[in-house]
Structure formats: structure tokens, C-alpha cells
Design a protein around this motif. Structure first.
Motif, PDB file in Angstrom:
ATOM      1  N   GLY A 195       0.836  -1.187   0.000  1.00 53.94           N
ATOM      2  CA  GLY A 195       0.000   0.000   0.000  1.00 53.94           C
ATOM      3  C   GLY A 195       0.869   1.233   0.000  1.00 53.94           C
ATOM      4  N   LEU A 196       0.367   2.297   0.599  1.00 59.23           N
ATOM      5  CA  LEU A 196       1.139   3.524   0.658  1.00 59.23           C
ATOM      6  C   LEU A 196       2.262   3.406   1.685  1.00 59.23           C
ATOM      7  CD1 LEU A 196      -1.666   6.244   0.453  1.00 59.23           C
ATOM      8  CD2 LEU A 196      -0.377   5.154  -1.397  1.00 59.23           C
ATOM      9  N   TRP A 197       3.372   4.077   1.414  1.00 57.87           N
ATOM     10  CA  TRP A 197       4.507   4.064   2.338  1.00 57.87           C
ATOM     11  C   TRP A 197       4.076   4.578   3.708  1.00 57.87           C
ATOM     12  CZ3 TRP A 197       9.134   1.960   2.779  1.00 57.87           C
ATOM     13  CH2 TRP A 197      10.079   2.525   3.639  1.00 57.87           C
ATOM     14  N   SER A 198       3.109   5.482   3.730  1.00 54.27           N
ATOM     15  CA  SER A 198       2.614   6.043   4.986  1.00 54.27           C
ATOM     16  C   SER A 198       1.913   5.000   5.855  1.00 54.27           C
ATOM     17  CB  SER A 198       1.642   7.179   4.691  1.00 54.27           C
ATOM     18  OG  SER A 198       0.488   6.679   4.026  1.00 54.27           O
ATOM     19  N   GLY A 199       1.545   3.885   5.256  1.00 56.53           N
ATOM     20  CA  GLY A 199       0.831   2.845   5.992  1.00 56.53           C
ATOM     21  C   GLY A 199      -0.649   2.805   5.685  1.00 56.53           C
ATOM     22  N   HIS A 200      -1.123   3.780   4.930  1.00 52.80           N
ATOM     23  CA  HIS A 200      -2.525   3.788   4.556  1.00 52.80           C
ATOM     24  C   HIS A 200      -2.769   2.889   3.342  1.00 52.80           C
ATOM     25  CE1 HIS A 200      -2.132   7.569   6.854  1.00 52.80           C
ATOM     26  NE2 HIS A 200      -3.352   7.278   7.248  1.00 52.80           N
ATOM     27  N   GLY A 201      -4.007   2.443   3.245  1.00 55.20           N
ATOM     28  CA  GLY A 201      -4.404   1.714   2.050  1.00 55.20           C
ATOM     29  C   GLY A 201      -3.737   0.370   1.873  1.00 55.20           C
ATOM     30  N   ILE A 202      -3.356  -0.276   2.969  1.00 55.70           N
ATOM     31  CA  ILE A 202      -2.710  -1.572   2.855  1.00 55.70           C
ATOM     32  C   ILE A 202      -3.728  -2.617   2.437  1.00 55.70           C
ATOM     33  CG2 ILE A 202      -1.425  -3.377   4.045  1.00 55.70           C
ATOM     34  CD1 ILE A 202       0.166  -0.845   3.707  1.00 55.70           C
ATOM     35  N   ARG A 203      -3.357  -3.434   1.476  1.00 54.95           N
ATOM     36  CA  ARG A 203      -4.210  -4.551   1.079  1.00 54.95           C
ATOM     37  C   ARG A 203      -3.362  -5.816   1.037  1.00 54.95           C
ATOM     38  NH1 ARG A 203      -4.064  -5.930  -4.442  1.00 54.95           N
ATOM     39  NH2 ARG A 203      -2.722  -4.588  -5.696  1.00 54.95           N
ATOM     40  N   TYR A 204      -4.036  -6.916   1.209  1.00 58.80           N
ATOM     41  CA  TYR A 204      -3.367  -8.203   1.309  1.00 58.80           C
ATOM     42  C   TYR A 204      -3.917  -9.147   0.263  1.00 58.80           C
ATOM     43  CZ  TYR A 204      -1.859  -6.436   5.867  1.00 58.80           C
ATOM     44  OH  TYR A 204      -1.300  -5.675   6.870  1.00 58.80           O
ATOM     45  N   SER A 205      -3.059 -10.013  -0.220  1.00 55.62           N
ATOM     46  CA  SER A 205      -3.531 -11.058  -1.100  1.00 55.62           C
ATOM     47  C   SER A 205      -4.385 -12.024  -0.291  1.00 55.62           C
ATOM     48  CB  SER A 205      -2.350 -11.800  -1.718  1.00 55.62           C
ATOM     49  OG  SER A 205      -1.589 -12.415  -0.703  1.00 55.62           O
ATOM     50  N   ASP A 206      -5.133 -12.855  -0.967  1.00 55.74           N
ATOM     51  CA  ASP A 206      -6.023 -13.776  -0.270  1.00 55.74           C
ATOM     52  C   ASP A 206      -5.261 -14.701   0.670  1.00 55.74           C
ATOM     53  OD1 ASP A 206      -8.382 -14.249  -3.030  1.00 55.74           O
ATOM     54  OD2 ASP A 206      -8.189 -12.675  -1.524  1.00 55.74           O
ATOM     55  N   ARG A 221      -3.261 -13.606   8.178  1.00 54.37           N
ATOM     56  CA  ARG A 221      -2.035 -14.228   8.707  1.00 54.37           C
ATOM     57  C   ARG A 221      -0.844 -13.275   8.673  1.00 54.37           C
ATOM     58  NH1 ARG A 221       0.298 -18.727   6.148  1.00 54.37           N
ATOM     59  NH2 ARG A 221      -0.295 -17.860   4.119  1.00 54.37           N
ATOM     60  N   PHE A 222      -0.796 -12.399   7.696  1.00 54.95           N
ATOM     61  CA  PHE A 222       0.352 -11.498   7.521  1.00 54.95           C
ATOM     62  C   PHE A 222      -0.078 -10.070   7.852  1.00 54.95           C
ATOM     63  CE2 PHE A 222       2.491 -14.175   3.893  1.00 54.95           C
ATOM     64  CZ  PHE A 222       2.501 -15.274   4.740  1.00 54.95           C
ATOM     65  N   THR A 223       0.856  -9.286   8.392  1.00 55.84           N
ATOM     66  CA  THR A 223       0.567  -7.897   8.719  1.00 55.84           C
ATOM     67  C   THR A 223       1.763  -7.017   8.379  1.00 55.84           C
ATOM     68  OG1 THR A 223      -0.821  -8.603  10.579  1.00 55.84           O
ATOM     69  CG2 THR A 223      -0.142  -6.295  10.536  1.00 55.84           C
ATOM     70  N   ILE A 224       1.493  -5.918   7.701  1.00 54.55           N
ATOM     71  CA  ILE A 224       2.534  -4.931   7.417  1.00 54.55           C
ATOM     72  C   ILE A 224       2.518  -3.868   8.506  1.00 54.55           C
ATOM     73  CG2 ILE A 224       3.093  -2.982   5.913  1.00 54.55           C
ATOM     74  CD1 ILE A 224       2.536  -4.638   3.526  1.00 54.55           C
ATOM     75  N   SER A 225       3.699  -3.491   8.971  1.00 49.67           N
ATOM     76  CA  SER A 225       3.821  -2.378   9.912  1.00 49.67           C
ATOM     77  C   SER A 225       5.066  -1.598   9.540  1.00 49.67           C
ATOM     78  CB  SER A 225       3.886  -2.881  11.351  1.00 49.67           C
ATOM     79  OG  SER A 225       5.025  -3.691  11.546  1.00 49.67           O
ATOM     80  N   GLY A 226       5.299  -0.479  10.276  1.00 54.17           N
ATOM     81  CA  GLY A 226       6.428   0.340   9.890  1.00 54.17           C
ATOM     82  C   GLY A 226       7.036   1.121  11.027  1.00 54.17           C
ATOM     83  N   ASN A 227       8.255   1.540  10.802  1.00 53.17           N
ATOM     84  CA  ASN A 227       8.977   2.410  11.721  1.00 53.17           C
ATOM     85  C   ASN A 227       9.509   3.565  10.877  1.00 53.17           C
ATOM     86  OD1 ASN A 227      11.061   3.700  13.209  1.00 53.17           O
ATOM     87  ND2 ASN A 227      11.254   1.901  14.512  1.00 53.17           N
ATOM     88  N   ASN A 228       8.828   4.700  10.914  1.00 51.72           N
ATOM     89  CA  ASN A 228       9.216   5.814  10.051  1.00 51.72           C
ATOM     90  C   ASN A 228      10.591   6.377  10.398  1.00 51.72           C
ATOM     91  OD1 ASN A 228       6.880   5.737   8.494  1.00 51.72           O
ATOM     92  ND2 ASN A 228       5.773   7.046   9.918  1.00 51.72           N
ATOM     93  N   ALA A 229      10.914   6.373  11.685  1.00 52.35           N
ATOM     94  CA  ALA A 229      12.210   6.916  12.097  1.00 52.35           C
ATOM     95  C   ALA A 229      13.364   6.120  11.487  1.00 52.35           C
ATOM     96  CB  ALA A 229      12.312   6.918  13.611  1.00 52.35           C
TER      97      ALA A 229
END
Length: 118
Positions: free
Chosen positions: A51-62, A67-75
Motif C-alpha cells: 500500500g502507501l509508504w505512509s501505511g494507509h491503504g494496505i491490502r493483502y492477497s487472499d 495471517r500477515f501484517t505490514i507495519s512500519g517504523n518511520n524513524a
């Protein structure tokens, strides 16, 4: 230019978990989108989640949904892929990719191997 480096792959038993990291460097301010892809032996590369680098609009394949989750550390300009309840079918090289505009992937990491044993 943007450089992407993945890490965190390895060997895990079925049912286990792994967290992959994708560290970005260079002109990270130009990144608009990011995603994780994977490629199993003899198969084409496929989209996992993104999705967006900001973390918005994340979508996952079926196969990743639930089971999977995207997260981030901007710093640290790092994005993570937490993978739970892994199965042998998840065995693949996992790549992160980044784009400066939507709909294209301009930068790729070298990939990290994930192997799930039964």
C-alpha cells in the motif's frame, strides 16, 4: 535513488512465525508506495501485501489476509512483514519493493529466503 535491504528470513516449522524487515535508504522521501512480493521455486513472483509508504491503504492477497501484517517504523525508514501460522506453501524468496508513483515498482531489494518445514 532508493536502496532496499530485506532481512529476517530463515527456516521455521509449519505453524510458526517470522518477521521480515525492509530497510530503505537514499531518497526515502520519494517513496510513495511499498509492497512485499514473493517467488517460490518454479513459480512467478506474486504480490503478498502492500500500500502507501505512509501505511494507509494496505491490502493483502487472499493467502496473506488474516495471517500477515505490514507495519512500519518511520524513524528507521523500515517496513515489516509479520507472518503468522506459516505453511510449507509460504516457502519462497520474499522481496520488498518501492514505487515513487502508484502502479509501478521502481526499486527492489535483493530478497530474503523463507523456508517452512512440515
Amino acid at each position: 535513488q532508493v536502496q532496499l535491504v530485506e532481512s529476517g528470513g530463515g527456516l521455521v516449522q509449519a505453524g510458526g512465525s517470522l518477521t521480515l524487515s525492509c530497510a530503505a535508504s537514499g531518497r526515502t522521501s520519494s517513496i510513495y508506495t511499498m509492497a512485499w512480493f514473493r517467488q517460490a521455486p518454479g513459480k512467478e513472483r506474486e504480490f503478498v501485501a502492500g500500500g502507501l509508504w505512509s501505511g494507509h491503504g494496505i491490502r493483502y492477497s487472499d493467502f496473506a489476509e488474516g495471517r500477515f501484517t505490514i507495519s512500519g517504523n518511520n524513524a528507521r525508514s523500515t517496513r515489516y512483514l509479520r507472518m503468522n501460522n506459516l505453511t510449507p506453501e509460504d516457502t519462497a524468496v520474499y522481496f520488498c519493493a518501492a514505487g515513487i508513483t502508484k502502479g509501478r515498482w521502481d526499486f527492489w531489494g535483493q530478497g530474503t529466503q523463507v523456508t517452512v518445514s512440515s
